[in-house]
Design a protein around this motif. Structure first.
Motif, PDB file in Angstrom:
ATOM      1  N   SER A 116       0.780  -1.251   0.000  1.00 56.36           N
ATOM      2  CA  SER A 116       0.000   0.000   0.000  1.00 56.36           C
ATOM      3  C   SER A 116       0.810   1.300   0.000  1.00 56.36           C
ATOM      4  CB  SER A 116      -1.034   0.006   1.139  1.00 56.36           C
ATOM      5  OG  SER A 116      -0.456   0.458   2.338  1.00 56.36           O
ATOM      6  N   VAL A 117       2.074   1.244  -0.355  1.00 49.61           N
ATOM      7  CA  VAL A 117       2.811   2.503  -0.503  1.00 49.61           C
ATOM      8  C   VAL A 117       2.772   2.963  -1.960  1.00 49.61           C
ATOM      9  CG1 VAL A 117       4.379   2.216   1.440  1.00 49.61           C
ATOM     10  CG2 VAL A 117       5.057   1.365  -0.827  1.00 49.61           C
ATOM     11  N   PHE A 118       2.045   2.173  -2.775  1.00 48.40           N
ATOM     12  CA  PHE A 118       2.028   2.399  -4.211  1.00 48.40           C
ATOM     13  C   PHE A 118       1.848   3.865  -4.634  1.00 48.40           C
ATOM     14  CE2 PHE A 118       0.628   2.793  -8.393  1.00 48.40           C
ATOM     15  CZ  PHE A 118      -0.684   3.213  -8.412  1.00 48.40           C
ATOM     16  N   ASP A 119       0.785   4.477  -4.137  1.00 43.50           N
ATOM     17  CA  ASP A 119       0.470   5.782  -4.693  1.00 43.50           C
ATOM     18  C   ASP A 119       1.308   6.914  -4.119  1.00 43.50           C
ATOM     19  OD1 ASP A 119      -1.131   6.487  -6.858  1.00 43.50           O
ATOM     20  OD2 ASP A 119      -2.210   7.869  -5.557  1.00 43.50           O
ATOM     21  N   VAL A 120       2.186   6.566  -3.220  1.00 39.05           N
ATOM     22  CA  VAL A 120       3.016   7.613  -2.649  1.00 39.05           C
ATOM     23  C   VAL A 120       4.376   7.684  -3.350  1.00 39.05           C
ATOM     24  CG1 VAL A 120       1.935   7.663  -0.397  1.00 39.05           C
ATOM     25  CG2 VAL A 120       3.791   6.045  -0.830  1.00 39.05           C
ATOM     26  N   THR A 121       4.544   6.923  -4.406  1.00 38.25           N
ATOM     27  CA  THR A 121       5.836   6.943  -5.095  1.00 38.25           C
ATOM     28  C   THR A 121       5.978   8.170  -5.996  1.00 38.25           C
ATOM     29  OG1 THR A 121       4.906   5.427  -6.711  1.00 38.25           O
ATOM     30  CG2 THR A 121       6.309   4.469  -5.023  1.00 38.25           C
ATOM     31  N   GLY A 122       5.529   9.278  -5.470  1.00 37.16           N
ATOM     32  CA  GLY A 122       5.761  10.570  -6.138  1.00 37.16           C
ATOM     33  C   GLY A 122       5.191  10.681  -7.537  1.00 37.16           C
ATOM     34  N   GLY A 123       4.084  10.017  -7.794  1.00 35.83           N
ATOM     35  CA  GLY A 123       3.476  10.112  -9.111  1.00 35.83           C
ATOM     36  C   GLY A 123       4.342   9.468 -10.186  1.00 35.83           C
ATOM     37  N   MET A 124       5.379   8.750  -9.746  1.00 33.97           N
ATOM     38  CA  MET A 124       6.306   8.170 -10.721  1.00 33.97           C
ATOM     39  C   MET A 124       5.686   7.021 -11.492  1.00 33.97           C
ATOM     40  SD  MET A 124       9.037   9.682 -11.317  1.00 33.97           S
ATOM     41  CE  MET A 124       9.746   8.398 -12.336  1.00 33.97           C
ATOM     42  N   ARG A 125       4.632   6.403 -10.912  1.00 33.61           N
ATOM     43  CA  ARG A 125       4.096   5.250 -11.632  1.00 33.61           C
ATOM     44  C   ARG A 125       3.389   5.657 -12.926  1.00 33.61           C
ATOM     45  NH1 ARG A 125       0.043   0.305 -10.952  1.00 33.61           N
ATOM     46  NH2 ARG A 125       1.374  -1.067 -12.179  1.00 33.61           N
ATOM     47  N   GLY A 126       2.584   6.698 -12.838  1.00 33.46           N
ATOM     48  CA  GLY A 126       1.893   7.186 -14.032  1.00 33.46           C
ATOM     49  C   GLY A 126       2.906   7.566 -15.101  1.00 33.46           C
ATOM     50  N   LYS A 127       3.964   8.225 -14.647  1.00 33.21           N
ATOM     51  CA  LYS A 127       5.042   8.615 -15.545  1.00 33.21           C
ATOM     52  C   LYS A 127       5.657   7.387 -16.224  1.00 33.21           C
ATOM     53  CE  LYS A 127       7.667  12.052 -13.925  1.00 33.21           C
ATOM     54  NZ  LYS A 127       7.589  13.132 -14.932  1.00 33.21           N
ATOM     55  N   MET A 128       5.897   6.340 -15.408  1.00 38.38           N
ATOM     56  CA  MET A 128       6.543   5.145 -15.962  1.00 38.38           C
ATOM     57  C   MET A 128       5.636   4.373 -16.906  1.00 38.38           C
ATOM     58  SD  MET A 128       9.586   5.401 -15.194  1.00 38.38           S
ATOM     59  CE  MET A 128       9.933   3.932 -16.174  1.00 38.38           C
ATOM     60  N   VAL A 129       4.327   4.429 -16.657  1.00 38.17           N
ATOM     61  CA  VAL A 129       3.388   3.746 -17.554  1.00 38.17           C
ATOM     62  C   VAL A 129       3.517   4.362 -18.952  1.00 38.17           C
ATOM     63  CG1 VAL A 129       0.933   3.447 -18.091  1.00 38.17           C
ATOM     64  CG2 VAL A 129       1.769   3.022 -15.761  1.00 38.17           C
ATOM     65  N   GLU A 130       3.625   5.692 -19.009  1.00 35.84           N
ATOM     66  CA  GLU A 130       3.796   6.366 -20.302  1.00 35.84           C
ATOM     67  C   GLU A 130       5.131   5.995 -20.941  1.00 35.84           C
ATOM     68  OE1 GLU A 130       1.596   7.791 -21.851  1.00 35.84           O
ATOM     69  OE2 GLU A 130       0.145   8.569 -20.415  1.00 35.84           O
ATOM     70  N   LEU A 131       6.198   6.087 -20.150  1.00 34.15           N
ATOM     71  CA  LEU A 131       7.534   5.864 -20.698  1.00 34.15           C
ATOM     72  C   LEU A 131       7.757   4.410 -21.117  1.00 34.15           C
ATOM     73  CD1 LEU A 131       9.538   8.141 -18.259  1.00 34.15           C
ATOM     74  CD2 LEU A 131       8.956   8.603 -20.657  1.00 34.15           C
ATOM     75  N   ALA A 132       7.050   3.490 -20.437  1.00 32.52           N
ATOM     76  CA  ALA A 132       7.198   2.069 -20.750  1.00 32.52           C
ATOM     77  C   ALA A 132       6.911   1.799 -22.230  1.00 32.52           C
ATOM     78  CB  ALA A 132       6.276   1.240 -19.863  1.00 32.52           C
ATOM     79  N   ALA A 133       5.963   2.572 -22.791  1.00 35.35           N
ATOM     80  CA  ALA A 133       5.606   2.393 -24.203  1.00 35.35           C
ATOM     81  C   ALA A 133       6.823   2.594 -25.104  1.00 35.35           C
ATOM     82  CB  ALA A 133       4.498   3.369 -24.581  1.00 35.35           C
ATOM     83  N   ALA A 134       7.691   3.523 -24.735  1.00 35.51           N
ATOM     84  CA  ALA A 134       8.896   3.777 -25.529  1.00 35.51           C
ATOM     85  C   ALA A 134       9.990   2.778 -25.184  1.00 35.51           C
ATOM     86  CB  ALA A 134       9.384   5.202 -25.294  1.00 35.51           C
ATOM     87  N   ILE A 135      10.140   2.478 -23.882  1.00 41.52           N
ATOM     88  CA  ILE A 135      11.186   1.542 -23.447  1.00 41.52           C
ATOM     89  C   ILE A 135      10.954   0.173 -24.091  1.00 41.52           C
ATOM     90  CG2 ILE A 135      12.284   0.423 -21.443  1.00 41.52           C
ATOM     91  CD1 ILE A 135      11.350   2.902 -19.772  1.00 41.52           C
ATOM     92  N   GLU A 136       9.681  -0.201 -24.188  1.00 44.96           N
ATOM     93  CA  GLU A 136       9.342  -1.497 -24.796  1.00 44.96           C
ATOM     94  C   GLU A 136       9.767  -1.602 -26.257  1.00 44.96           C
ATOM     95  OE1 GLU A 136       5.232  -1.969 -23.867  1.00 44.96           O
ATOM     96  OE2 GLU A 136       5.672  -3.259 -22.144  1.00 44.96           O
ATOM     97  N   THR A 137       9.857  -0.482 -26.939  1.00 47.96           N
ATOM     98  CA  THR A 137      10.300  -0.524 -28.335  1.00 47.96           C
ATOM     99  C   THR A 137      11.828  -0.541 -28.415  1.00 47.96           C
ATOM    100  OG1 THR A 137      10.489   1.871 -28.712  1.00 47.96           O
ATOM    101  CG2 THR A 137       8.297   0.892 -29.018  1.00 47.96           C
ATOM    102  N   GLY A 138      12.490  -0.566 -27.235  1.00 51.29           N
ATOM    103  CA  GLY A 138      13.955  -0.675 -27.220  1.00 51.29           C
ATOM    104  C   GLY A 138      14.696   0.635 -26.993  1.00 51.29           C
ATOM    105  N   ILE A 139      13.980   1.669 -26.549  1.00 46.58           N
ATOM    106  CA  ILE A 139      14.640   2.951 -26.287  1.00 46.58           C
ATOM    107  C   ILE A 139      14.995   3.038 -24.798  1.00 46.58           C
ATOM    108  CG2 ILE A 139      14.443   5.471 -26.421  1.00 46.58           C
ATOM    109  CD1 ILE A 139      12.229   5.015 -28.583  1.00 46.58           C
ATOM    110  N   PRO A 140      16.287   2.972 -24.441  1.00 47.82           N
ATOM    111  CA  PRO A 140      16.675   3.036 -23.042  1.00 47.82           C
ATOM    112  C   PRO A 140      16.369   4.408 -22.451  1.00 47.82           C
ATOM    113  CG  PRO A 140      18.612   3.113 -24.439  1.00 47.82           C
ATOM    114  CD  PRO A 140      17.436   2.871 -25.340  1.00 47.82           C
ATOM    115  N   THR A 141      15.998   4.420 -21.190  1.00 47.02           N
ATOM    116  CA  THR A 141      15.568   5.656 -20.536  1.00 47.02           C
ATOM    117  C   THR A 141      16.334   5.867 -19.235  1.00 47.02           C
ATOM    118  OG1 THR A 141      13.394   5.527 -21.558  1.00 47.02           O
ATOM    119  CG2 THR A 141      13.544   6.794 -19.522  1.00 47.02           C
TER     120      THR A 141
END
Lengths: 271, 271
Positions: free
Chosen positions: A218-243
């Motif tokens: 239950s500390v999930f949503d306190v990770t500084g809003g980083m999860r929403g950010k990572m969900v977006e970035l994952a789309a690019a990382i999955e295509t092989g773009i390192p971040t």
């Protein structure tokens, strides 16, 4: 278009809204940070650079007040709010552009709302001929989180992070650098007390496993809003773009990241 | 797209750079005129309105200094000049947008350089999905003369007048209203002494005949730059869009023109 093929893969750099504005003071830019970042970008001399910045205390208060993300309900008041939110963003953007120009960086603003129409908040296709030509010409396209027209909702908010991922994929970026106001991703919320350590390097799979663990505790949503950010970035990382996620509030971190030098941060790759 | 068909034909309104800026003072807006025009536009309540403004003392000095119209010669200095010219334009645009917002007009800037690529200085196609949707939604799209990328020249200057004609044709405008700092077109140069009378109404053919006459008497190039303007507008007038030229520096002229009331000016139609 063959004539527009790039010999060097672009770098997409995000300057977080929490870095370039004072988060707690509405419509207040952190001009000192903006100036320093412009200097670091100028010093790094990165070829084929695309810069995207967030909204921080410029975009968010108005977007929230007028419920822009929820879509157009009809009526003049909300339509005016849509415009006011955009105007706040172009005001901030003009300050960033000004700082880049001061440091002789031939940056050129490309306004997302002037060419993107989303569908239920998602960019479905992003072709932009001016942006392509700017890159080819050696200019530094400058984009930002913005309000956009939406084919389902009338209008909505387009986050800088979605724009980063979408631009990176569209232009075949070699890497993404995300500048936030933390040293990187942590095993817990770095803003809360506790023994959290920075994640120096991980794969997308490892990151997801970690987040599932955090969710269950239950500390999930306190990770500084980083999860929403990572969900977006994952789309690019999955295509092989390192971040690489670094602290843009600290001096020289963005410079070192752009130069490919060793720097404190979190490096995420596909696998 | 059927869903986006407009029930009312749009009006394209041009606010001349010589009206909204002090022509002789670089980077100086005429905020009084901008505020008054915003009020007149608000009072007129014109449905399906598109506003385009010129550059005046913001765009022109830099465009000239960096020879933007002549195209990209290569090199960082001129590329920076391209950006600086654009920045001057967005600074002026932000003042116009601010005034419109102050008068509760839900205007929304659509940046020409963010979606248009010209070919040897000409707009060859101008599709813009956001602009279409803004109109449909009841917003007032706001455009301006800008620098643009060019497929032949690298970059160039796109005049507000070409943009007016192109937008009017693209969106099937019912009329064009051009606000300048003169009462309309004259039989000679209104800024020079002599017996010149205003042309109240004419066809494109009559106008061309008049200009040929003026050319032969060598007063051609002193007609206040109106000929270049008319060459651009002729493209729209020829498709059947009537155009009214009025003095936007004088109170209530734009209001009366927008309302379709009797007003001093020059009305030009195809034939």
């Amino acid at each position: 278009m063959k004539a527009l093929e790039l010999s060097v893969k672009p770098t997409v750099l995000k300057l977080g809204g929490s870095v370039i504005t004072h988060k707690d003071k509405a419509f207040t830019a952190n001009l000192k940070a903006i100036g320093r970042l412009a200097e670091e970008i100028a010093d790094a001399k990165t070829p084929q650079l695309i810069v995207v910045h967030g909204g921080g205390s410029f975009g968010h208060p108005l977007a929230k007040e007028y419920a822009i993300k929820e879509g157009f309900r009809g009526g003049a008041a909300q339509l005016l709010g849509f415009t006011k939110t955009h105007q706040a963003m172009i005001t901030l953007n003009n300050m960033v552009l000004e700082a880049l120009i001061q440091h002789n960086i031939p940056a050129m603003t490309v306004a997302p709302s002037s060419f993107i129409v989303s569908k239920s908040g998602r960019i479905t296709a992003m072709t932009n001929e001016p942006l392509k030509r700017l890159l080819k010409m050696g200019s530094v396209p400058l984009l930002y989180g913005d309000v956009v027209l939406d084919s389902d909702k009338g209008f909505t908010v387009l986050s800088g992070d979605q724009l980063v991922a979408s631009t990176a994929v569209q232009f075949g970026a070699g890497r993404i650098i995300i500048g936030i106001d933390e040293d990187g991703l942590f095993t817990g919320d770095p803003k809360k007390p506790g023994r959290h350590s920075i994640i120096r390097k991980c794969t997308l799979r490892e990151l997801r496993r970690l987040w599932r663990k955090l969710e269950s505790t239950s500390v999930f949503d306190v990770t500084g809003g980083m999860r929403g950010k990572m969900v977006e970035l994952a789309a690019a990382i999955e295509t092989g773009i390192p971040t690489l996620i670094v602290n843009a509030s600290k001096s020289q971190r963005i410079y070192r990241a752009l130069r490919g030098e060793k720097v404190i941060g979190t490096f995420i790759e596909k696998d």
